[in-house]
Design a protein around this motif. Sequence first.
Motif, mmCIF file in Angstrom:
data_model
loop_
_atom_site.group_PDB
_atom_site.id
_atom_site.type_symbol
_atom_site.label_atom_id
_atom_site.label_comp_id
_atom_site.label_asym_id
_atom_site.label_seq_id
_atom_site.Cartn_x
_atom_site.Cartn_y
_atom_site.Cartn_z
ATOM 1 N N ASP A 178 0.866 -1.189 0.000
ATOM 2 C CA ASP A 178 0.000 0.000 0.000
ATOM 3 C C ASP A 178 0.901 1.237 0.000
ATOM 4 O O ASP A 178 1.472 1.601 1.032
ATOM 5 C CB ASP A 178 -0.891 -0.051 1.240
ATOM 6 C CG ASP A 178 -1.921 1.071 1.297
ATOM 7 O OD1 ASP A 178 -1.943 1.915 0.388
ATOM 8 O OD2 ASP A 178 -2.701 1.085 2.264
ATOM 9 N N SER A 187 -5.074 -1.082 3.287
ATOM 10 C CA SER A 187 -4.406 -2.272 3.821
ATOM 11 C C SER A 187 -5.349 -3.078 4.696
ATOM 12 O O SER A 187 -5.412 -4.305 4.602
ATOM 13 C CB SER A 187 -3.182 -1.854 4.647
ATOM 14 O OG SER A 187 -2.177 -1.302 3.838
ATOM 15 N N ALA A 198 0.050 -7.188 4.682
ATOM 16 C CA ALA A 198 0.111 -5.893 3.989
ATOM 17 C C ALA A 198 1.294 -5.093 4.503
ATOM 18 O O ALA A 198 1.624 -5.138 5.695
ATOM 19 C CB ALA A 198 -1.183 -5.115 4.185
#
Length: 318
Positions: A178, A187, A198
């Motif tokens: 992200d 995320s 993430a």
Amino acid sequence: MKWNKYSIQTTTEAVDFISSMLGELGIEGIEIEDNVQLTQEEAKTMFVDFIPDLPPDDGSAKVNFYIDSDEDDNTIMDKVKDGLEELRLFCNVGAGTISESQTEDKDWINNWKQYWHTFTIGDLYIKPTWEPLTEEMKGHAVLSIDPGTAFGTGSHETTRMVIRQLQKYIKGGEEVLDVGCGSGILSVVALKYGAKHAFGTDLDPNAIIASHENAEQNDISAAQLEVIEGNIIDDKAVQDKCGYECYDIVCANILADVLEPLSAEITQHMKHGAYFITSGIINTKEQEVVDAFKKNPELEIVEVNHDGEWVNVTARRR
């Protein structure tokens, strides 16, 4: 509580000196009004989509400050006037006149909450932390978020489009990157839909705090969501921390002017076949972004979507 508002008519040259002088007198909450345009570089740093169209800068400015109406204004104002006269000795204060008005104290930090309520994107419920879970939400993905006043809530068109793409492309077990994570909402959504892990990056240190807080609020562990401060485009240390050819999905809801150089760099972090989901693109910049993506031979554009004036471009690494 009521506050007395004072406005000093001055020049842009003197604004910093006056602000410093007021600060030394113990006056907080200084407000500056002028017509000085943001530069392109400042706009990028501040994540501003549009540079405001201001009247021509004539060098004039206004410095506003507030004093509790219960305090002895006369003593404070005498010090302010003396300070202005001292500043005249070495800078152009301009008129230096002071006007007065009165304003009521408001809870600016919390008043905005009355306008934000639970909403849905597909089968996802996005809920402010101060609202309860309802029967209607049971069996659905629920994102609880408290963005404060600094980051997004998911209600903006650009965020909605990325969330819809995450709902479409996440099948379970993905590694997600992200870029420009802000509140960490993308995320957290990815993890809610079954992503394994993430990794977020952002230039703003406050984004790191907000992302961790929102992850915790949604029972996402620190191991599931990692966030670092830095610029993935040109900082080798950040690139190394992100890792190479290890992501199934990269999302970036940031400015078009940032997406263009990012599109040249990002594929080294993506697995072959991985998706690059982007937004933050105003429609007047759509062709620019598409052209930039096409310059990277490893990227193949698979979707271009629109929501109002905003655009999502989703590409795939060949």
